[in-house]
Scaffold this motif. Structure first.
Motif, PDB file in Angstrom:
ATOM      1  N   VAL A  40      17.905  21.797 -24.550  1.00 41.53           N
ATOM      2  CA  VAL A  40      16.727  22.623 -24.814  1.00 41.53           C
ATOM      3  C   VAL A  40      17.139  24.059 -25.099  1.00 41.53           C
ATOM      4  N   PRO A  98      14.514  17.258 -26.440  1.00 43.11           N
ATOM      5  CA  PRO A  98      14.929  18.666 -26.279  1.00 43.11           C
ATOM      6  C   PRO A  98      14.543  19.524 -27.468  1.00 43.11           C
ATOM      7  N   GLY A 124      12.306  22.763 -26.746  1.00 42.53           N
ATOM      8  CA  GLY A 124      12.905  24.031 -27.134  1.00 42.53           C
ATOM      9  C   GLY A 124      12.109  24.760 -28.188  1.00 42.53           C
TER      10      GLY A 124
END
Length: 229
Positions: free
Chosen positions: A134, A164, A168
């Motif tokens: 992330v 992720p 993110g």
């Protein structure tokens, strides 16, 4: 040359990648020639939609980002229409949806072509995207390397993992979403001081400091290469 092009397009991977390139070109051209929206009518439209306004804002915002309209403009506009918190929330929802759609299109149309042709350093870079956490996605999103929609398409062509990548993408969007929504809200209601307006600068500085610190620590932990005997 035309014969080579025809032979190349017979390969499904090449044909799909060509469609992706044409799609991005079409989006870029469309942004240049899109008519200016009627900003005066926007509040009336929101009132008419009632409870449907939030999901409509998320969907429309996602479409705007997918056709490469800057996420900044979406956040400012939604802040003017829905206030700081509401506008930022709907802009973040739109960013999540746009990130997923762009990733899906890039993966469907471009991944096979890229995976088959990357060599050397590009192969290492592709492997890095495949191992990204992330934090890695947040780092890339914060770098001034391209617009939100363009990066979303690009991520789909890499070996990046979906979970992720999505987490993110949203985390990297939070500071500017609140900050620019606050700017839009301030324009719509002048004279009101909103401390969310300082969020992009303060959180951006903190994020940059964390990124540099973690990068330096990771560099120190990397063992030096030993010469071959």
């Amino acid at each position: 040359m035309i014969a080579r092009l025809r032979n190349g397009l017979r390969d499904p991977k090449v044909a799909r990648f060509a469609v992706l390139v044409l799609l991005l070109c079409a989006c870029g051209i469309a942004v240049l020639f899109l008519p200016q929206p009627d900003l005066a009518a926007a509040p009336r439209i929101v009132d008419r939609l009632g409870l449907l306004a939030p999901p409509a804002a998320v969907l429309l915002g996602a479409i705007m980002m997918i056709v490469l309209i800057p996420r900044t403009l979406v956040s400012v506009a939604w802040g003017a229409l829905f206030g700081t918190v509401g506008g930022a929330s709907y802009a973040l929802g739109a960013a999540l949806l746009a990130a997923a759609l762009g990733f899906a299109v890039g993966r469907l149309l471009g991944r096979d072509f890229v995976a088959e042709r990357v060599r050397g350093r590009l192969a290492k870079l592709d492997g890095w995207f495949g191992r990204q956490s992330v934090f890695g996605v947040v780092t890339v999103r914060l770098l001034p390397v391209g617009g939100f929609g363009l990066i979303s398409y690009g991520y789909g062509t890499t070996g990046a993992r979906l979970r992720p990548y999505l987490i993110g993408s949203v985390l990297a969007s939070v500071p500017s979403a609140f900050g620019y929504a606050a700017v839009g809200a301030a324009v719509a209601s002048p004279g009101e001081i909103n401390w969310f307006a300082i969020a992009p600068a303060s959180l951006g500085l903190i994020a940059t400091t964390v990124i540099i610190t973690r990068w330096r620590r990771a560099s120190k932990r990397t063992p030096a290469a030993t010469p071959a005997t």
